[in-house]
Write an enzyme that holds these catalytic residues in place. Structure first.
Site, short mmCIF file in Angstrom:
data_model
loop_
_atom_site.label_atom_id
_atom_site.label_comp_id
_atom_site.label_asym_id
_atom_site.label_seq_id
_atom_site.Cartn_x
_atom_site.Cartn_y
_atom_site.Cartn_z
N GLY A 238 9.97 -0.91 -5.85
CA GLY A 238 9.74 0.24 -6.71
C GLY A 238 10.50 0.14 -8.03
O GLY A 238 9.98 0.49 -9.09
N SER A 239 11.73 -0.34 -7.97
CA SER A 239 12.55 -0.41 -9.18
C SER A 239 11.89 -1.34 -10.21
O SER A 239 11.78 -0.98 -11.39
CB SER A 239 13.95 -0.94 -8.87
N CYS B 84 21.85 6.21 -4.08
CA CYS B 84 22.34 5.57 -5.30
C CYS B 84 23.52 6.33 -5.87
O CYS B 84 24.34 5.76 -6.56
CB CYS B 84 21.24 5.50 -6.34
N THR C 168 7.06 -17.23 -7.13
CA THR C 168 6.19 -17.49 -5.99
C THR C 168 6.02 -16.20 -5.20
O THR C 168 7.00 -15.52 -4.90
CB THR C 168 6.79 -18.61 -5.11
N ASN D 109 12.73 12.09 -4.78
CA ASN D 109 13.32 11.42 -3.63
C ASN D 109 14.43 12.23 -2.96
O ASN D 109 14.73 12.01 -1.80
CB ASN D 109 13.84 10.03 -4.01
N GLN E 72 7.91 7.95 -3.29
CA GLN E 72 8.12 8.91 -2.20
C GLN E 72 6.85 9.67 -1.83
O GLN E 72 6.83 10.40 -0.84
CB GLN E 72 9.20 9.93 -2.59
C1 LIG Z 1 13.42 4.05 -3.38
C2 LIG Z 1 12.88 4.52 -4.67
C3 LIG Z 1 12.72 3.64 -5.76
C4 LIG Z 1 13.21 2.22 -5.70
O1 LIG Z 1 12.40 1.41 -4.89
P1 LIG Z 1 12.99 0.00 -4.41
O2 LIG Z 1 11.84 -0.67 -3.75
O3 LIG Z 1 14.10 0.31 -3.47
O4 LIG Z 1 13.43 -0.72 -5.63
C5 LIG Z 1 12.18 4.12 -6.91
N1 LIG Z 1 11.79 5.41 -7.00
C6 LIG Z 1 11.91 6.27 -5.99
C7 LIG Z 1 11.44 7.68 -6.17
C8 LIG Z 1 12.47 5.87 -4.80
O5 LIG Z 1 12.60 6.74 -3.80
#
Ligand SMILES: *Cc1c(COP(=O)(O)O)cnc(C)c1O
Length: 401
Positions: A70-71, A324, A237, A151, A179
């Site tokens: 997600g990041s 975090c 990859t 989140n 989320q």
């Molecule tokens: C967990 C989360 C992320 C980050 O996702 P990762 O796969 O851990 O990098 C980004 N946004 C929200 C809202 C999240 O809950």
């Protein structure tokens, strides 16, 4: 009893997903870029996964980019929109005060480059309105990025309405749906979403794999440079086993959304009702506009970190603020954004139930939290001040959620 109730932080990989992934470690281990058959088989599976993910989101396969999570998807979406905007002299970006740090910190980096970042206030119920977005859009707005579900407090934003506003005004719209995707039905075309991020480990897939959906015609900027994977937009990859795991987990969770929500709603009601009985406590975020797995409370006179450590001793895994922010002493930016004063924002608890949660577990959480809150208040000087009237209470003794 052991209760894992921190599914907004991460989830267990489901057995079905593990099983689906296994052949891609030891049998079909080829590099999808290789021309011999074990590579080509991998390539086929990669493209089949892309089609399946696209179908779930209402996108076309060419609009799906696999990332490391997600990041990365958030970073790439925002940076890409910024580069597209700046070419046209547009350097204004609209977001909110309660985004995930993957969004907020990317925006901060762009601000240092000269972008103007406007973070919308969040209403005390944890929701931003489409009208606020409409009012903030300017001629030079390059991007609107607003999360689908928060989140920490689980509140769901009116994404389709915001998408319609952005479309009408010709502004790119990104949503962090990490989320939301396991709790809300998402169709990127119907909801006018230009870019969207998801992450497998939040819905029983593996960690380290996610998806960026970017509408056809949006030219992405590379965040990872190197080979020509992902149509030249994301080098490295491909994590094929991870991608297969993400695909199976996504199909599975989305197919069961209604059934899961129906089940979780009852448990959510029970948990909110039970925790509301703790004096001087209050639910964070709208009672109804929230994902069914999330319950987030503030307790007066409590320090969130101690609360979660003592709950851990009782076998209850929950979180205080977000993963975090824990480790730092700053209160959650999300709780401050919805107007909680510092002293109560410190005393927060997030419970995020899994699909397999039971009534017995919920009752155990209520019992454990009630005991720990009472225990901690017993020797909190801060609580003492509240009881003696030296400080005013923030919450009423009892609130009806
Ligand atoms: C967990 C989360 C992320 C980050 O996702 P990762 O796969 O851990 O990098 C980004 N946004 C929200 C809202 C999240 O809950």
């Amino acid at each position: 009893m052991f209760v894992y109730a921190d599914n907004a932080a991460t989830t267990a990989v489901s057995p079905k997903v593990v099983e689906a992934m296994l052949p891609y470690f030891t049998e079909v281990y080829g590099n999808p870029s290789s021309l011999y058959s074990v590579g080509q088989k991998a390539k086929e599976v990669l493209e089949e996964s892309r089609e399946r993910v696209a179908k779930v989101l209402g996108a076309s396969p060419r609009e799906i980019y696999f990332t490391s999570g997600g990041s990365e998807a958030d970073n790439q979406a925002i940076i890409s929109a910024a580069r597209i905007g700046e070419k046209k002299g547009k350097k204004h970006i609209i977001s909110t005060k309660f985004e995930h740090h993957a969004v907020l910190h990317t925006l901060q980096a762009l601000e240092k480059e000269g972008f103007e970042i406007e973070l919308l206030d969040v209403h005390s119920n944890g929701v931003v309105s489409a009208q606020q977005v409409a009012d903030a859009i300017r001629e030079d707005t390059a991007l609107v990025t607003i999360m689908y579900a928060n989140n920490e407090i689980g509140t769901i934003q009116p994404i389709a309405e915001i998408g319609a506003v952005c479309k009408e005004r010709g502004v790119l719209f990104h949503t962090d749906a990490v989320q939301a995707v396991s709790h809300v039905h998402i169709d990127v075309k119907e909801q006018n979403i230009d870019m969207l991020s998801i992450s497998a480990h939040k819905f029983h897939g593996p960690k380290g794999v996610g998806v960026l959906y970017a509408r056809g015609g949006i030219v992405l900027t590379n965040v990872i440079n190197g080979g020509a994977q992902e149509r030249g937009k994301r080098a490295g990859t491909e994590n094929l086993a991870g991608i297969v795991g993400l695909t199976v987990a996504l199909e599975d969770v989305v197919a069961h959304i209604d059934e899961t929500n129906e089940k979780l709603e009852k448990l959510q009601d029970r948990l909110i009702e039970g925790l509301s009985k703790i004096p001087y406590s209050e639910l964070n975020g709208d009672r109804n506009l929230r994902v069914k797995s999330n319950v987030n409370f503030c307790f007066e006179g409590i320090e969130g970190e101690s609360l979660l450590l003592l709950l851990d001793d009782k076998g209850v895994a929950v979180s205080s603020g977000s993963a975090c922010t824990s480790g730092s002493l700053d209160p959650s930016h999300v709780l401050l954004a919805i107007g909680r004063p510092h002293e109560v924002a410190h005393g927060s608890l997030r419970v995020s139930l899994g699909e397999d949660a039971t009534e017995e577990q919920v009752d155990y959480i209520i019992k454990s939290v009630s005991e720990v809150v009472e225990y901690l208040r017993g020797f909190s000087p801060f609580w003492g001040d509240l009881v003696s009237g030296k400080r005013p209470h923030v919450f009423a003794e009892h609130t009806v959620a």
